[in-house]
Design a protein around this motif. Structure first.
Motif, short mmCIF file in Angstrom:
data_model
loop_
_atom_site.label_atom_id
_atom_site.label_comp_id
_atom_site.label_asym_id
_atom_site.label_seq_id
_atom_site.Cartn_x
_atom_site.Cartn_y
_atom_site.Cartn_z
N GLU A 51 -24.51 -16.23 4.68
CA GLU A 51 -25.89 -15.98 4.30
C GLU A 51 -26.12 -14.51 4.59
O GLU A 51 -26.19 -14.12 5.76
N GLY A 98 -28.47 -12.55 2.83
CA GLY A 98 -29.74 -12.09 2.27
C GLY A 98 -30.86 -11.97 3.27
O GLY A 98 -32.01 -11.86 2.89
N ASP A 125 -27.40 -10.61 -4.71
CA ASP A 125 -28.12 -11.51 -5.62
C ASP A 125 -27.21 -12.64 -6.10
O ASP A 125 -27.61 -13.81 -6.14
N GLY A 129 -26.56 -15.09 -3.25
CA GLY A 129 -27.75 -15.90 -3.02
C GLY A 129 -27.92 -16.98 -4.07
O GLY A 129 -28.24 -18.14 -3.76
N ASN A 176 -25.22 -19.67 -3.43
CA ASN A 176 -25.59 -20.50 -2.29
C ASN A 176 -26.67 -21.51 -2.68
O ASN A 176 -26.60 -22.68 -2.28
N GLN A 177 -27.66 -21.09 -3.46
CA GLN A 177 -28.72 -22.01 -3.88
C GLN A 177 -28.16 -23.13 -4.76
O GLN A 177 -28.52 -24.30 -4.59
#
Length: 188
Positions: A140, A142, A157, A160, A163-164
């Motif tokens: 992580e 961000g 970006d 992120g 990961n989402q």
């Protein structure tokens, strides 16, 4: 056990947690197997030493776990090794994305730049289709300041977003900080 995404910063305890999950899985049944999919590539002396140390530590902590090296083809590795009786650990998604987007021989027209979206899509499908449990480890990154430089911002970006998307497909999401787990999602 179902799929779990373990996120955290560097040295937060992510890999150790994944190894603990694998050790518990192996201890639960003599019929269980565990496969560790390593995505790191030994580009320099420091990384070679780091990889060797991780291999040695992992062999000591989880002696029954098979390790394979797969820096790019994660979807194929999951499809090949995932079984109802086999837990697959992937460590780490951040290095895998780095390998796709910023290979050592990176150029603006690098084939990796064009194949990254397809590779991510295939990986996400492999997570959903896996017949056995998965433990996916990623960083992580961000939570800090906005990085300078277009390429670095684009990578933050992209990670992120990855990961989402992975978190949506996993039944459990754990954030590690200072060696301590914080459950973000537990739909198991």
């Amino acid at each position: 056990m179902t799929s779990e995404l373990i996120l955290g910063g560097q040295k937060s305890g992510k890999s150790r947690r994944a190894e603990q999950r694998a050790a518990a899985w192996l201890a639960a049944s003599a019929d269980h197997r565990a496969v560790f999919v390593a995505t790191a590539q030994p580009w320099d002396d420091e990384m070679r030493a780091r990889i060797a140390r991780h291999q040695s530590d992992r062999a000591e902590r989880v002696p029954g776990m098979l390790t394979i090296e797969e820096p790019l083809l994660l979807a194929a590795a999951i499809a090949q090794h995932s079984r109802a009786d086999t837990l697959v650990v992937v460590d780490c998604l951040t290095l895998w994305l780095t390998n796709l987007l910023m290979p050592a021989e990176f150029t603006e027209n690098s084939p990796s730049v064009q194949v990254a979206p397809a590779a991510v899509a295939m990986f996400l499908e492999a997570i959903s289709a896996a017949p056995g449990p998965l433990v996916l480890v990623g960083n992580e990154i961000g939570l800090g300041v906005i990085p300078m430089g277009r390429e670095v911002r684009a990578f933050v970006d992209a990670l992120g977003s990855l990961n989402q998307q992975v978190a949506q497909r996993c039944q459990r999401v754990t954030l590690m900080a200072a060696g301590l787990p914080l459950t973000l999602k537990d739909a198991a």
